[in-house]
Design an enzyme around this catalytic site. Sequence first.
Site, mmCIF file in Angstrom:
data_model
loop_
_atom_site.group_PDB
_atom_site.id
_atom_site.type_symbol
_atom_site.label_atom_id
_atom_site.label_comp_id
_atom_site.label_asym_id
_atom_site.label_seq_id
_atom_site.Cartn_x
_atom_site.Cartn_y
_atom_site.Cartn_z
ATOM 1 N N ARG A 34 0.819 -1.217 0.000
ATOM 2 C CA ARG A 34 0.000 0.000 0.000
ATOM 3 C C ARG A 34 0.859 1.275 0.000
ATOM 4 O O ARG A 34 0.447 2.289 -0.547
ATOM 5 C CB ARG A 34 -0.935 -0.003 1.205
ATOM 6 C CG ARG A 34 -2.160 -0.872 0.981
ATOM 7 C CD ARG A 34 -3.061 -0.863 2.175
ATOM 8 N NE ARG A 34 -4.396 -1.355 1.847
ATOM 9 C CZ ARG A 34 -5.360 -1.522 2.735
ATOM 10 N NH1 ARG A 34 -5.149 -1.235 4.005
ATOM 11 N NH2 ARG A 34 -6.540 -1.953 2.362
ATOM 12 N N LYS A 195 -17.003 -17.341 4.141
ATOM 13 C CA LYS A 195 -18.438 -17.249 4.431
ATOM 14 C C LYS A 195 -19.290 -16.713 3.291
ATOM 15 O O LYS A 195 -18.945 -15.703 2.662
ATOM 16 C CB LYS A 195 -18.622 -16.299 5.624
ATOM 17 C CG LYS A 195 -17.841 -16.712 6.854
ATOM 18 C CD LYS A 195 -18.776 -16.894 8.040
ATOM 19 C CE LYS A 195 -18.059 -17.445 9.244
ATOM 20 N NZ LYS A 195 -17.251 -16.409 9.911
ATOM 21 N N GLY A 348 -7.961 -7.540 -0.335
ATOM 22 C CA GLY A 348 -8.060 -8.322 0.891
ATOM 23 C C GLY A 348 -7.212 -9.582 0.889
ATOM 24 O O GLY A 348 -6.045 -9.566 0.514
ATOM 25 N N GLY A 371 -12.192 -4.178 2.100
ATOM 26 C CA GLY A 371 -13.609 -3.817 2.208
ATOM 27 C C GLY A 371 -14.036 -2.875 1.095
ATOM 28 O O GLY A 371 -15.147 -2.988 0.559
HETATM 29 C C1 3PG Z 1 -8.661 -1.742 5.087
HETATM 30 O O1 3PG Z 1 -7.598 -2.247 5.450
HETATM 31 O O2 3PG Z 1 -9.588 -2.405 4.591
HETATM 32 C C2 3PG Z 1 -8.795 -0.259 5.163
HETATM 33 O O3 3PG Z 1 -7.601 0.340 5.522
HETATM 34 C C3 3PG Z 1 -9.935 0.156 6.055
HETATM 35 O O4 3PG Z 1 -9.734 -0.221 7.371
HETATM 36 P P1 3PG Z 1 -10.971 -0.332 8.374
HETATM 37 O O5 3PG Z 1 -11.755 -1.549 7.976
HETATM 38 O O6 3PG Z 1 -10.388 -0.419 9.755
HETATM 39 O O7 3PG Z 1 -11.808 0.917 8.190
#
Ligand code: 3PG
Length: 391
Positions: A34, A195, A348, A371
């Site tokens: 990142r 899931k 993810g 997310g």
């Molecule tokens: C992530 O890693 O998905 C983002 O940096 C957002 O983090 P968070 O789910 O703690 O808001």
Amino acid sequence: KKTLQDLDVNGKKVFCRVDFNVPMKNGEVTDDTRIRAALPTIEHLLEKGAVVILASHLGRPKGEVIEELRLDPVAERLSDLLGKEVVKTDTVYGKEVNEALSQVSNGDVVLIENVRFDPGEEKNDPSLIQAFADMADLYINDAFGTAHRAHASTTGVAEKLPAATGFLMEKEIEVLGKALENPDRPFTAIIGGAKVKDKINVIDHLLDKVDNLIIGGGLAYTFVKAQGYEIGKSLLEEDKIELAKDFMQKAQDKGVRFVMPEDVVVADDFSEEANTKIVDIEEIPADWEALDIGPATREKYNQIVKDSKLVIWNGPMGVFEYNAFAGGTRAVAESLAGTEGYTVIGGGDSAAAVEKLGFADDMDHVSTGGGASLEFMEGKVLPGVKALDDK
Ligand code: 3PG
């Protein structure tokens, strides 16, 4: 929506929201993907003579100062990557930050402390928004990974300053947006993960878009059960069986090929040392659990990938943290790496998997969102993107 290219940044202080929420161990960054992904924006701003004020969250400190979640290790890594000093403040705003900003010149970088140390960040609090706005002349949002959060540094401050998207944000929206709106066909989505519950909206939305929907991972077994097979001790979400049937019906109605595992690796225990064997999907023994897709399935998925012009992959095919059950995920990664079609890794766990397995550079696009990419693929409008669209 304005992009970075549209702004004259020379001599300006630019508040730039990035997503430096990176994995760390013992005070060291263990995966700097990142940070590297934000370099084009940061380097552009520096070359054009801006003072770059970087802001990010790390973890979920919930408005408190947590020593392990300070951004110092990130500043260090960033400084190595940029080959120049990064001024790191120990506070989010206030006297120390103002002093640092009064001492820097054009082409310098300041990284303020973890913005989630301030309770105002997640509350999108007006006084914190004002504090951010007072630091800078311009706002850039390059934090695609955090674009699904409406926080002070992601949406609030965008309303207060001339604002634009950074290069990473632009690329993510372009690639994922094109995939969903105007895909090259055949278009295949591979959805895995543990899931069904976490992937309901994404499966539903993708069924409106794709030609092939391939499933794998723990969530596949609820579908296998919905087809009437016994799944032994494999993961099952009892309350999602009907939904799984609905999805398979929807696929049929839409002419989408819904592709399921044909064989699996089963284990007599959820552990690295378990006894394992390969069985056909209709022959999972009662006391065993399926933890990975089998070789025939891998080959079938490989063929579909090879025949596709566009492939999006989200979610591992098995328990890839254990070597014994990483084969399916590795095989899919290999298929994508070797195919001619355009390949997108939807963030993810799957991004972490291709990185860990060494295939990240062979993909056309690896999303930095977890997310955020999931919500994007669900067809949701991300607040961080909307805030810039509204300008
Ligand atoms: C992530 O890693 O998905 C983002 O940096 C957002 O983090 P968070 O789910 O703690 O808001």
